[in-house]
Design a protein around this motif. Sequence first.
Motif, PDB file in Angstrom:
ATOM      1  N   ILE A   1       0.981  -1.183  -0.231  1.00  0.00           N
ATOM      2  CA  ILE A   1       0.364  -0.187  -0.070  1.00  0.00           C
ATOM      3  C   ILE A   1       1.169   0.980   0.035  1.00  0.00           C
ATOM      4  O   ILE A   1       1.003   1.939  -0.804  1.00  0.00           O
ATOM      5  CB  ILE A   1      -0.677   0.518   1.287  1.00  0.00           C
ATOM      6  N   LEU A   2       1.788   1.444   0.865  1.00  0.00           N
ATOM      7  CA  LEU A   2       3.373   2.846   0.982  1.00  0.00           C
ATOM      8  C   LEU A   2       3.787   3.054  -0.461  1.00  0.00           C
ATOM      9  O   LEU A   2       3.517   3.707  -1.313  1.00  0.00           O
ATOM     10  CB  LEU A   2       3.762   2.162   1.851  1.00  0.00           C
ATOM     11  N   PHE A   3       4.068   1.824  -1.325  1.00  0.00           N
ATOM     12  CA  PHE A   3       4.380   1.451  -2.799  1.00  0.00           C
ATOM     13  C   PHE A   3       3.972   2.582  -3.615  1.00  0.00           C
ATOM     14  O   PHE A   3       3.872   2.972  -4.012  1.00  0.00           O
ATOM     15  CB  PHE A   3       4.950   0.379  -3.191  1.00  0.00           C
ATOM     16  N   VAL A   4       2.199   1.951  -3.271  1.00  0.00           N
ATOM     17  CA  VAL A   4       1.042   2.083  -4.391  1.00  0.00           C
ATOM     18  C   VAL A   4       0.997   3.797  -3.958  1.00  0.00           C
ATOM     19  O   VAL A   4       1.014   4.318  -5.283  1.00  0.00           O
ATOM     20  CB  VAL A   4      -0.251   1.774  -4.062  1.00  0.00           C
ATOM     21  N   PHE A   5       0.404   4.207  -2.223  1.00  0.00           N
ATOM     22  CA  PHE A   5       1.052   5.698  -2.887  1.00  0.00           C
ATOM     23  C   PHE A   5       2.173   6.312  -2.699  1.00  0.00           C
ATOM     24  O   PHE A   5       2.139   7.781  -3.626  1.00  0.00           O
ATOM     25  CB  PHE A   5      -0.037   5.711  -1.354  1.00  0.00           C
TER      26      PHE A   5
ATOM     27  N   LEU B   1       4.144   5.850  -5.735  1.00  0.00           N
ATOM     28  CA  LEU B   1       3.854   5.691  -6.965  1.00  0.00           C
ATOM     29  C   LEU B   1       2.921   6.863  -7.160  1.00  0.00           C
ATOM     30  O   LEU B   1       2.810   7.402  -8.137  1.00  0.00           O
ATOM     31  CB  LEU B   1       2.796   4.215  -7.879  1.00  0.00           C
ATOM     32  N   SER B   2       1.492   6.914  -6.774  1.00  0.00           N
ATOM     33  CA  SER B   2       0.701   7.773  -7.154  1.00  0.00           C
ATOM     34  C   SER B   2       1.399   9.344  -6.677  1.00  0.00           C
ATOM     35  O   SER B   2       0.708  10.639  -7.185  1.00  0.00           O
ATOM     36  CB  SER B   2      -0.445   7.192  -6.605  1.00  0.00           C
ATOM     37  N   SER B   3       1.912   9.509  -5.582  1.00  0.00           N
ATOM     38  CA  SER B   3       2.633  11.261  -5.534  1.00  0.00           C
ATOM     39  C   SER B   3       3.123  11.001  -6.336  1.00  0.00           C
ATOM     40  O   SER B   3       3.779  12.915  -6.212  1.00  0.00           O
ATOM     41  CB  SER B   3       3.339  11.086  -4.124  1.00  0.00           C
ATOM     42  N   GLN B   4       4.074  10.579  -7.186  1.00  0.00           N
ATOM     43  CA  GLN B   4       5.178  10.794  -7.658  1.00  0.00           C
ATOM     44  C   GLN B   4       4.567  11.814  -9.145  1.00  0.00           C
ATOM     45  O   GLN B   4       3.739  11.292  -9.243  1.00  0.00           O
ATOM     46  CB  GLN B   4       5.933   9.534  -8.558  1.00  0.00           C
ATOM     47  N   SER B   5       5.161  12.842  -9.986  1.00  0.00           N
ATOM     48  CA  SER B   5       4.609  13.566 -10.699  1.00  0.00           C
ATOM     49  C   SER B   5       4.912  12.739 -12.191  1.00  0.00           C
ATOM     50  O   SER B   5       5.658  11.675 -12.001  1.00  0.00           O
ATOM     51  CB  SER B   5       6.202  15.298 -11.160  1.00  0.00           C
TER      52      SER B   5
ATOM     53  N   GLN C   1      -3.940  11.616  -6.738  1.00  0.00           N
ATOM     54  CA  GLN C   1      -3.053  11.618  -7.830  1.00  0.00           C
ATOM     55  C   GLN C   1      -3.284  13.085  -8.184  1.00  0.00           C
ATOM     56  O   GLN C   1      -2.703  13.673  -9.148  1.00  0.00           O
ATOM     57  CB  GLN C   1      -3.149  11.138  -9.026  1.00  0.00           C
ATOM     58  N   LEU C   2      -4.966  14.184  -8.058  1.00  0.00           N
ATOM     59  CA  LEU C   2      -5.529  14.716  -8.399  1.00  0.00           C
ATOM     60  C   LEU C   2      -4.352  15.959  -7.152  1.00  0.00           C
ATOM     61  O   LEU C   2      -5.008  17.799  -8.443  1.00  0.00           O
ATOM     62  CB  LEU C   2      -6.682  15.123  -7.739  1.00  0.00           C
ATOM     63  N   THR C   3      -3.529  15.524  -6.217  1.00  0.00           N
ATOM     64  CA  THR C   3      -2.952  16.418  -6.099  1.00  0.00           C
ATOM     65  C   THR C   3      -1.921  16.127  -6.006  1.00  0.00           C
ATOM     66  O   THR C   3      -1.226  17.353  -5.040  1.00  0.00           O
ATOM     67  CB  THR C   3      -3.306  15.883  -3.695  1.00  0.00           C
ATOM     68  N   SER C   4      -1.106  15.513  -6.636  1.00  0.00           N
ATOM     69  CA  SER C   4       0.552  15.469  -7.479  1.00  0.00           C
ATOM     70  C   SER C   4       0.445  15.983  -8.672  1.00  0.00           C
ATOM     71  O   SER C   4       0.080  16.878  -9.752  1.00  0.00           O
ATOM     72  CB  SER C   4       0.264  13.743  -7.303  1.00  0.00           C
TER      73      SER C   4
ATOM     74  N   ASN D   1       0.930  17.158 -11.785  1.00  0.00           N
ATOM     75  CA  ASN D   1       1.482  17.573 -13.142  1.00  0.00           C
ATOM     76  C   ASN D   1       0.848  15.375 -13.218  1.00  0.00           C
ATOM     77  O   ASN D   1       0.904  14.900 -14.315  1.00  0.00           O
ATOM     78  CB  ASN D   1       2.759  16.826 -14.668  1.00  0.00           C
ATOM     79  N   ARG D   2      -0.423  15.650 -12.898  1.00  0.00           N
ATOM     80  CA  ARG D   2      -0.737  14.461 -12.694  1.00  0.00           C
ATOM     81  C   ARG D   2      -2.228  14.193 -12.914  1.00  0.00           C
ATOM     82  O   ARG D   2      -3.271  15.427 -12.135  1.00  0.00           O
ATOM     83  CB  ARG D   2      -0.699  13.079 -10.944  1.00  0.00           C
ATOM     84  N   THR D   3      -2.819  13.152 -13.041  1.00  0.00           N
ATOM     85  CA  THR D   3      -4.721  13.400 -13.545  1.00  0.00           C
ATOM     86  C   THR D   3      -5.467  12.471 -13.088  1.00  0.00           C
ATOM     87  O   THR D   3      -5.178  10.778 -12.920  1.00  0.00           O
ATOM     88  CB  THR D   3      -5.009  13.259 -14.713  1.00  0.00           C
ATOM     89  N   GLY D   4      -6.053  12.474 -11.908  1.00  0.00           N
ATOM     90  CA  GLY D   4      -7.270  10.886 -11.752  1.00  0.00           C
ATOM     91  C   GLY D   4      -8.436  11.029 -12.268  1.00  0.00           C
ATOM     92  O   GLY D   4      -8.631  11.705 -12.383  1.00  0.00           O
ATOM     93  N   ASN D   5      -8.027   9.390 -12.885  1.00  0.00           N
ATOM     94  CA  ASN D   5      -9.410   9.357 -13.514  1.00  0.00           C
ATOM     95  C   ASN D   5     -10.071   8.052 -13.081  1.00  0.00           C
ATOM     96  O   ASN D   5     -10.025   7.498 -12.816  1.00  0.00           O
ATOM     97  CB  ASN D   5      -9.123   9.537 -15.069  1.00  0.00           C
ATOM     98  N   ARG D   6     -11.501   7.835 -13.171  1.00  0.00           N
ATOM     99  CA  ARG D   6     -12.630   7.161 -13.048  1.00  0.00           C
ATOM    100  C   ARG D   6     -12.340   5.171 -13.694  1.00  0.00           C
ATOM    101  O   ARG D   6     -12.364   4.209 -13.363  1.00  0.00           O
ATOM    102  CB  ARG D   6     -13.782   6.951 -13.392  1.00  0.00           C
ATOM    103  N   MET D   7     -11.208   5.434 -14.964  1.00  0.00           N
ATOM    104  CA  MET D   7     -11.331   4.357 -15.539  1.00  0.00           C
ATOM    105  C   MET D   7     -10.645   3.477 -15.072  1.00  0.00           C
ATOM    106  O   MET D   7      -9.760   2.487 -15.213  1.00  0.00           O
ATOM    107  CB  MET D   7     -11.544   5.581 -16.605  1.00  0.00           C
TER     108      MET D   7
END
Length: 174
Positions: free
Chosen positions: A21-25, A27-31, A130-133, A135-141
């Motif tokens: 879980i820490l690994f996932v977050f 990755l998602s915190s990186q630009s 990802q929305l707060t990272s 140059n990243r975009t979060g999306n439902r897909m």
Amino acid sequence: METRSNRYIIGIWLVILAAWILFVFHLSSQSFDQQTIRPKLQAWIGQEQLIRILPDLSITYLGKTIEAKANPYHFVEFIFRKSAHLFVYAMLGAIWFMLLRVVMKGRLLAPAMLSLLAAVSLAALDERNQLTSLNRTGNRMDVVVDFTGACIGIAVCLLLLAMVKLFYRKGRSR
């Protein structure tokens, strides 16, 4: 009553789950710039050579068409990123399932369903992060892709458990 051995196994699965879980977050915190593979890909293979080996294929994702021949580096990176989503969430689903299977003393359906629920919840939180990272975009897909990955991970676990059970039964019948 839980045995010392079961508590030890649960502890190991909890550590593995927390680390994943820490690994996932992480990755998602990186630009996007921290995660892009394009510079390495461009250094490894020329654009013309990449165009020659890629199929004449296009993928529509979130209303945008990604064409292999027109933008080969973007196409390869897209495939790589979505494959990474599948792999990361397949592992997450499998880890959660194996933990819950031990906690629920060998049951299969409830751990599978709870693992899927946990994985899709984490996927939604991941996309929100990802929305707060930068140059990243979060999306439902991507949550759907992540859910698919979790399904694959759990299905692989169920298949492996069935194979172990079959081999165990064959060994005992001899």
